[in-house]
Design an enzyme around this catalytic site. Structure first.
Site, PDB file in Angstrom:
ATOM      1  N   ASP A 124      41.880  46.354   9.629  1.00  0.00           N
ATOM      2  CA  ASP A 124      40.705  47.083  10.118  1.00  0.00           C
ATOM      3  C   ASP A 124      40.646  47.072  11.635  1.00  0.00           C
ATOM      4  O   ASP A 124      39.573  47.108  12.218  1.00  0.00           O
ATOM      5  CB  ASP A 124      39.430  46.482   9.521  1.00  0.00           C
ATOM      6  N   GLU A 125      41.802  47.062  12.284  1.00  0.00           N
ATOM      7  CA  GLU A 125      41.895  47.013  13.741  1.00  0.00           C
ATOM      8  C   GLU A 125      42.496  48.307  14.279  1.00  0.00           C
ATOM      9  O   GLU A 125      43.543  48.762  13.805  1.00  0.00           O
ATOM     10  CB  GLU A 125      42.745  45.825  14.173  1.00  0.00           C
TER      11      GLU A 125
END
Length: 224
Positions: free
Chosen positions: A119-120
């Site tokens: 989720d980066e």
């Protein structure tokens, strides 16, 4: 054979030769298009459509080499594990895809926008210093807007944002800017607003351009 028939015969032969010659050329053209599409697919994350890490890095470095008024922006989804655990991975995938679309729309067509993993996300964007805070506030609002699923359900989402400006830090080095933006992000984690990096953020130890000690850096193992 009459002159008219001979002319028609010569025309037919020339047409056949041209058609025969064009077949391999057409085949190579189709092959080239297929290869181009396959290459483009390897450059992009299949879930979000964003650039993969290597392609994002290469494009980001090209942008930084050409311009001064740029910023590196790091985005990290807040409480994303809870979304996967409570609502399922398909919903988590929908959230990531929505984040990718929002970040792309915000950054514009001339930016480098990538999914670094999980989720980066990261982006190298044109951002004059006078407008940077305003633009980052807009991005935070976009990333805090609930995601509407296909079945009509909504998912409350949030993200932490850190940014490093070439003008503020006096460097165009992507690794240094990314490290500083990542450190600023974690200074303001869960604060609901973007944090801008200062010179102090460039001195923090890092692994592969990310803040040392953050999740995942221990397994990468190579210092940036």
């Amino acid at each position: 054979m009459s002159p008219l028939l001979r002319a028609r015969s010569r025309f037919g032969q020339r047409t056949l030769l041209l058609t025969t010659a064009a077949v391999p050329l057409t085949g190579w053209a189709v092959h080239a298009v297929t290869l181009h599409r396959q290459l483009a697919a390897t450059r992009k994350d299949p879930l979000t459509g964003l650039l993969r890490r290597d392609s994002y890095t290469a494009r980001g470095r090209r942008l930084l080499a050409r311009r001064d008024d740029l910023a590196v922006v790091m985005v990290d989804a807040d409480d994303f594990k809870a979304v996967n655990d409570t609502m399922g991975h398909p919903v988590g995938d929908a959230v990531l895809a929505a984040f990718g679309a929002r970040l792309t729309a915000w950054a514009g067509p001339h930016a480098s926008v990538g999914r670094l993993g999980g989720d980066e996300f990261a982006a190298v964007v044109q951002a004059p210093a006078a407008l940077l805070e305003q633009r980052l506030a807009q991005l935070v609002r976009m990333l805090h807007t609930p995601v509407v699923l296909e079945d009509g359900r909504t998912v409350d989402v949030a993200a932490s944002v850190g940014a490093a400006s070439t003008g503020v830090l006096g460097t165009r080095d992507l690794t240094a800017l990314q490290r500083a933006a990542d450190a600023a992000l974690y200074d303001g984690k869960h604060s609901g607003r973007a944090h801008l990096a200062t010179a102090a953020h460039t001195t923090l130890p890092s692994v592969n351009g990310r803040r040392a000690g953050r999740p995942g850096t221990t397994v990468w193992g190579r210092a940036a």
